[in-house]
Motif scaffolding. Structure first.
Motif, PDB file in Angstrom:
ATOM      1  N   GLU A 252      -3.491   4.793  -4.585  1.00 25.82           N
ATOM      2  CA  GLU A 252      -3.606   3.808  -3.522  1.00 25.82           C
ATOM      3  C   GLU A 252      -3.554   2.374  -4.050  1.00 25.82           C
ATOM      4  O   GLU A 252      -3.047   1.473  -3.382  1.00 25.82           O
ATOM      5  CB  GLU A 252      -4.905   4.023  -2.732  1.00 25.82           C
ATOM      6  N   ARG A 253      -4.071   2.150  -5.243  1.00 21.51           N
ATOM      7  CA  ARG A 253      -4.032   0.794  -5.787  1.00 21.51           C
ATOM      8  C   ARG A 253      -2.598   0.351  -6.060  1.00 21.51           C
ATOM      9  O   ARG A 253      -2.231  -0.790  -5.782  1.00 21.51           O
ATOM     10  CB  ARG A 253      -4.867   0.706  -7.061  1.00 21.51           C
ATOM     11  N   LEU A 254      -1.807   1.263  -6.608  1.00 21.95           N
ATOM     12  CA  LEU A 254      -0.421   0.913  -6.909  1.00 21.95           C
ATOM     13  C   LEU A 254       0.378   0.726  -5.622  1.00 21.95           C
ATOM     14  O   LEU A 254       1.178  -0.213  -5.511  1.00 21.95           O
ATOM     15  CB  LEU A 254       0.220   1.990  -7.786  1.00 21.95           C
ATOM     16  N   LYS A 255       0.160   1.582  -4.634  1.00 23.26           N
ATOM     17  CA  LYS A 255       0.821   1.389  -3.337  1.00 23.26           C
ATOM     18  C   LYS A 255       0.375   0.071  -2.708  1.00 23.26           C
ATOM     19  O   LYS A 255       1.185  -0.660  -2.126  1.00 23.26           O
ATOM     20  CB  LYS A 255       0.507   2.566  -2.408  1.00 23.26           C
ATOM     21  N   GLY A 256      -0.909  -0.249  -2.842  1.00 24.63           N
ATOM     22  CA  GLY A 256      -1.423  -1.503  -2.301  1.00 24.63           C
ATOM     23  C   GLY A 256      -0.870  -2.711  -3.023  1.00 24.63           C
ATOM     24  O   GLY A 256      -0.622  -3.763  -2.412  1.00 24.63           O
ATOM     25  N   PHE A 257      -0.676  -2.591  -4.327  1.00 23.61           N
ATOM     26  CA  PHE A 257      -0.058  -3.674  -5.086  1.00 23.61           C
ATOM     27  C   PHE A 257       1.370  -3.905  -4.601  1.00 23.61           C
ATOM     28  O   PHE A 257       1.816  -5.049  -4.432  1.00 23.61           O
ATOM     29  CB  PHE A 257      -0.063  -3.348  -6.582  1.00 23.61           C
ATOM     30  N   ALA A 258       2.096  -2.812  -4.344  1.00 27.48           N
ATOM     31  CA  ALA A 258       3.457  -2.931  -3.803  1.00 27.48           C
ATOM     32  C   ALA A 258       3.435  -3.646  -2.462  1.00 27.48           C
ATOM     33  O   ALA A 258       4.290  -4.497  -2.178  1.00 27.48           O
ATOM     34  CB  ALA A 258       4.082  -1.549  -3.668  1.00 27.48           C
ATOM     35  N   ALA A 259       2.463  -3.301  -1.627  1.00 29.02           N
ATOM     36  CA  ALA A 259       2.354  -3.947  -0.316  1.00 29.02           C
ATOM     37  C   ALA A 259       2.083  -5.440  -0.467  1.00 29.02           C
ATOM     38  O   ALA A 259       2.647  -6.263   0.272  1.00 29.02           O
ATOM     39  CB  ALA A 259       1.252  -3.287   0.501  1.00 29.02           C
ATOM     40  N   ASP A 260       1.256  -5.808  -1.419  1.00 31.34           N
ATOM     41  CA  ASP A 260       0.956  -7.219  -1.656  1.00 31.34           C
ATOM     42  C   ASP A 260       2.201  -7.961  -2.118  1.00 31.34           C
ATOM     43  O   ASP A 260       2.475  -9.082  -1.661  1.00 31.34           O
ATOM     44  CB  ASP A 260      -0.153  -7.337  -2.702  1.00 31.34           C
TER      45      ASP A 260
ATOM     46  N   LEU B  17       5.624   1.213   4.047  1.00 26.49           N
ATOM     47  CA  LEU B  17       5.120   0.178   3.148  1.00 26.49           C
ATOM     48  C   LEU B  17       4.489  -0.970   3.933  1.00 26.49           C
ATOM     49  O   LEU B  17       3.454  -1.523   3.540  1.00 26.49           O
ATOM     50  CB  LEU B  17       6.261  -0.328   2.268  1.00 26.49           C
ATOM     51  N   GLU B  18       5.085  -1.310   5.065  1.00 22.80           N
ATOM     52  CA  GLU B  18       4.552  -2.413   5.869  1.00 22.80           C
ATOM     53  C   GLU B  18       3.162  -2.104   6.432  1.00 22.80           C
ATOM     54  O   GLU B  18       2.379  -3.015   6.700  1.00 22.80           O
ATOM     55  CB  GLU B  18       5.514  -2.726   7.020  1.00 22.80           C
ATOM     56  N   THR B  19       2.851  -0.833   6.601  1.00 25.72           N
ATOM     57  CA  THR B  19       1.528  -0.462   7.133  1.00 25.72           C
ATOM     58  C   THR B  19       0.501  -0.229   6.034  1.00 25.72           C
ATOM     59  O   THR B  19      -0.676  -0.009   6.325  1.00 25.72           O
ATOM     60  CB  THR B  19       1.630   0.814   7.992  1.00 25.72           C
ATOM     61  N   GLN B  20       0.933  -0.281   4.779  1.00 28.22           N
ATOM     62  CA  GLN B  20       0.031  -0.053   3.653  1.00 28.22           C
ATOM     63  C   GLN B  20      -0.900  -1.254   3.473  1.00 28.22           C
ATOM     64  O   GLN B  20      -0.457  -2.411   3.487  1.00 28.22           O
ATOM     65  CB  GLN B  20       0.836   0.163   2.364  1.00 28.22           C
ATOM     66  N   LYS B  21      -2.163  -1.005   3.297  1.00 25.29           N
ATOM     67  CA  LYS B  21      -3.121  -2.078   3.048  1.00 25.29           C
ATOM     68  C   LYS B  21      -2.877  -2.673   1.672  1.00 25.29           C
ATOM     69  O   LYS B  21      -2.785  -1.967   0.676  1.00 25.29           O
ATOM     70  CB  LYS B  21      -4.553  -1.554   3.144  1.00 25.29           C
TER      71      LYS B  21
END
Length: 650
Positions: free
Chosen positions: A365-373, A402-406
């Motif tokens: 989740e952190r890596l997905k969240g980093f991508a979202a940021d 990706l757009e819905t990822q926190k």
């Protein structure tokens, strides 16, 4: 290069890409993760019986395109209309010969880039409008690519037996360029085969023939392409990049299930060499700018293999794979700045689509969240359509998720890669440093054992200049004649008048890292990087970040067997240093704040030099025409001493 000295104290004071010229000793660990996964299944039982079913069909891509913001759709149509006018000029043989004649690779590559860009634009426009407007132009482009004597880039033709610089059509070889064109044509064949066949079956057959003769047949017939890694001497980003393109080509076009199996298993064995070569800590030896086409391309390969095997071949839970993915998140400094040792550039437009897909693959989740940021800080059209047609298709399938990822915005407080010997950390007030040990035969190596970078509140203070535009010289015996490759233009000492040398034997030792609530410390013995001519008994370089105080200390403690010449310490600064009284200097940053460096003026004299930045690649990164070198020259003839430099913030 001419320098301008603007202050003088007492006294005055050189991947992915072409890795075969830098050979390492052996693989790190024989993991063979993919081969061992596949061995669990007999014959082709792990492969989907209909490989084409794993790819989004044309209707799905059309639907995604038609849901994009109107301005992006308009842009796609506009670019498609422009591409219709492209006349598909042949690539002159002199453009290939430029590389052996004068080291220029740009002219040939610009022709190929224009061709692939035009084809991509035509394909996206046609898949959006779905009315045949762009179909003839697509056929023209495909035919032109099939007629092109080789898809191999001029800089890589040395893989052929003929070394004249002219393509040999009788010896197909696979490089990054050939793989990218094959990938593009494979997607076009997949989406437009039926359209082509309404005109004539010949075009689709021609694509199949060219892909077979240029890619699939030589891939299966040969084991001696250096990037395959089968000799276990050296592997870099070429390995997953080429293997991914070959596997994608076979998956989209190859109808023989047995031949597809051969490509799958050979590519898995080859990518295993890449994973084996990686150190367990997961750090990208080639730096963050190469992560996208090293670990990122490996992710694309692993993801494709997982799809083709209906999820049976999946190594996402392996620690080395997880570590490789999170490297890009951990070495992010601020905005588009990343830690940039070796040939990596300091500024990087990271690809959120690839980072997000990596996070999905390893369930992080952190890596997905980093991508979202990363995605939220860039306009959608700037990353969604970025890169190859292959990347864009994948982005279209993922961007809404990706757009819905926190977003995950927390910065890593410190990182330590014990095998790669790279460390870094942050202070409470915004100081950030990273430093390295390693050796001077790493992929895309610079002679930089023991160097560091320092930032304050996202602004560069002491920098790694990076690499100039690639040329033949960059990957030749004269590589270290280039100033940005030399230790004298990194944040390092010159010992007894001697600079660092290149090779496995010139390396760090006694590397140490510690981290606590207040301090982050990194220490390294660097004398071996200079060789015996430096006459050094020891030279210990250490870094200490005081998180609470807002201070960073660089210390050199040394003992020489004899004094040969005055030793020096060099620092590279982006912004102009100004000498103050009582052994201090200040560097004014764009945020209006001054960073102060204190140095032992009784032991060292200071000269500040301007070094012009003329190369287009460096100008794009640093956005100014000069950088500064601080040269601290030894006063007196001491053979034992300790020099401390303290950087403090407001």
């Amino acid at each position: 290069m001419k320098r301008n000295v603007i202050f003088t104290g007492r006294g005055m004071l050189l991947c992915c890409l072409l890795g075969w010229i830098v050979l390492s000793t052996s693989a790190q660990e024989k993991r063979d993760l993919l081969t061992n996964e596949i061995k669990q299944f007999p014959n082709t039982s792990y492969l989907d019986s209909n490989p084409l079913s794993v790819f989004p069909d044309r209707g799905t891509v059309h639907q995604s395109l038609s849901q994009l913001p109107e301005e992006i759709q308009d842009r796609l149509v506009e670019e498609g209309d422009e591409a219709i006018e492209y006349e598909w000029p042949a690539i002159p043989v002199s453009a290939y010969l430029d590389f052996v004649r004068n080291g220029n690779r740009t002219r040939m590559q610009s022709y190929q880039n224009q061709r692939t860009k035009a084809l991509k634009s035509l394909v996206l426009a046609e898949m959006l409008v779905q009315d045949g407007t762009y179909l003839d132009a697509i056929m023209d482009g495909v035919w032109a690519m099939c007629e092109q004597s080789t898809w191999v880039l001029s800089a890589h033709l040395s893989a052929q037996k003929d070394k004249s610089g002219m393509p040999d059509v009788e010896e197909p070889v696979i490089d990054l360029g050939a793989g990218e064109v094959a990938n593009l044509l494979s997607w076009i064949h997949f989406y437009f085969r039926s359209d082509f066949e309404t005109v004539s079956p010949l075009l689709a057959r021609r694509i199949e023939l060219e892909l077979e003769e240029r890619i699939i047949a030589p891939y299966l017939a040969r084991d001696d392409f250096w990037w395959m890694g089968f000799d276990a001497s050296f592997v870099n980003n070429w390995n997953p990049w080429c293997n991914y393109n070959v596997l994608m080509t076979a998956a989209l076009v190859e109808r023989d299930q047995e031949k597809l199996r051969q490509v799958v298993e050979k590519s898995a064995h080859s990518v295993d060499q890449f994973i084996n070569y990686y150190k367990a800590d997961g750090a990208c030896e080639e730096g963050p700018a190469y992560w996208d086409h090293a670990a990122g391309k490996m992710l694309e390969y692993l993801e494709l293999l997982k799809h083709l095997s209906n999820g049976k071949v999946d190594v996402g839970s392996q620690s080395v794979i997880q570590n490789m993915g999170n490297y890009i998140r951990k070495v992010h400094i601020e905005d588009d700045y990343y830690v940039n040792f070796a040939d990596a550039s300091a500024r990087l437009k990271a690809h959120p689509g690839i980072i997000f897909r990596y996070g999905q693959y390893i369930s992080d989740e952190r890596l997905k969240g980093f991508a979202a940021d990363v995605a939220q800080k860039e306009d959608l059209d700037q990353w969604l359509l970025k890169g190859s047609l292959d990347r864009t298709i994948h982005n279209l399938m993922e961007y809404r998720t990706l757009e819905t990822q926190k977003a995950y915005q927390e910065k890593t407080p410190y990182f330590w890669y014990p095998e790669t010997e790279v460390a870094g950390g942050r202070g409470d007030d915004g100081l950030f440093f990273a430093a390295k040990g390693g050796h001077n035969n790493e992929s895309h190596n610079h002679n930089d054992v023991g160097t560091f970078v320092l930032y304050y509140q996202g602004n560069p203070v002491f920098i790694d200049v990076g690499v100039e535009t690639y040329s033949a010289k960059t990957f030749s015996k004269d590589r270290y004649d280039i100033w940005t490759m030399q230790s004298d233009f990194h944040n390092l000492p010159q010992i007894n008048g001697v600079s660092q040398q290149q090779g496995n034997d010139f390396k760090a030792s006694s590397v140490d890292f510690s981290e606590g609530k207040r301090f982050i410390r990194f220490g390294v013995e660097i004398r071996h990087a200079y060789g015996e001519s430096a006459a050094s008994e020891f030279w210990n370089r250490s870094y200490e970040l005081d998180r609470k105080k807002g201070a960073f200390t660089i210390a050199d403690q040394f003992s020489l067997d004899k004094r040969v010449a005055a030793s020096e310490v060099h620092f590279m600064s982006l912004y102009p240093p100004v000498k103050k009284e009582n052994g201090s200097l200040s560097i004014s940053l764009p945020n209006g704040q001054d960073v102060i460096m204190h140095y032992p003026s009784d032991k060292l004299s200071l000269a500040i030099e301007e070094w012009p930045v003329e190369d287009p690649r460096l100008l794009k990164v640093w956005e100014q025409q000069v950088v500064y070198r601080l040269v601290f020259e030894q006063v007196g003839e001491q053979v034992k001493d300790k020099w401390e430099f303290e950087v403090t913030t407001p």
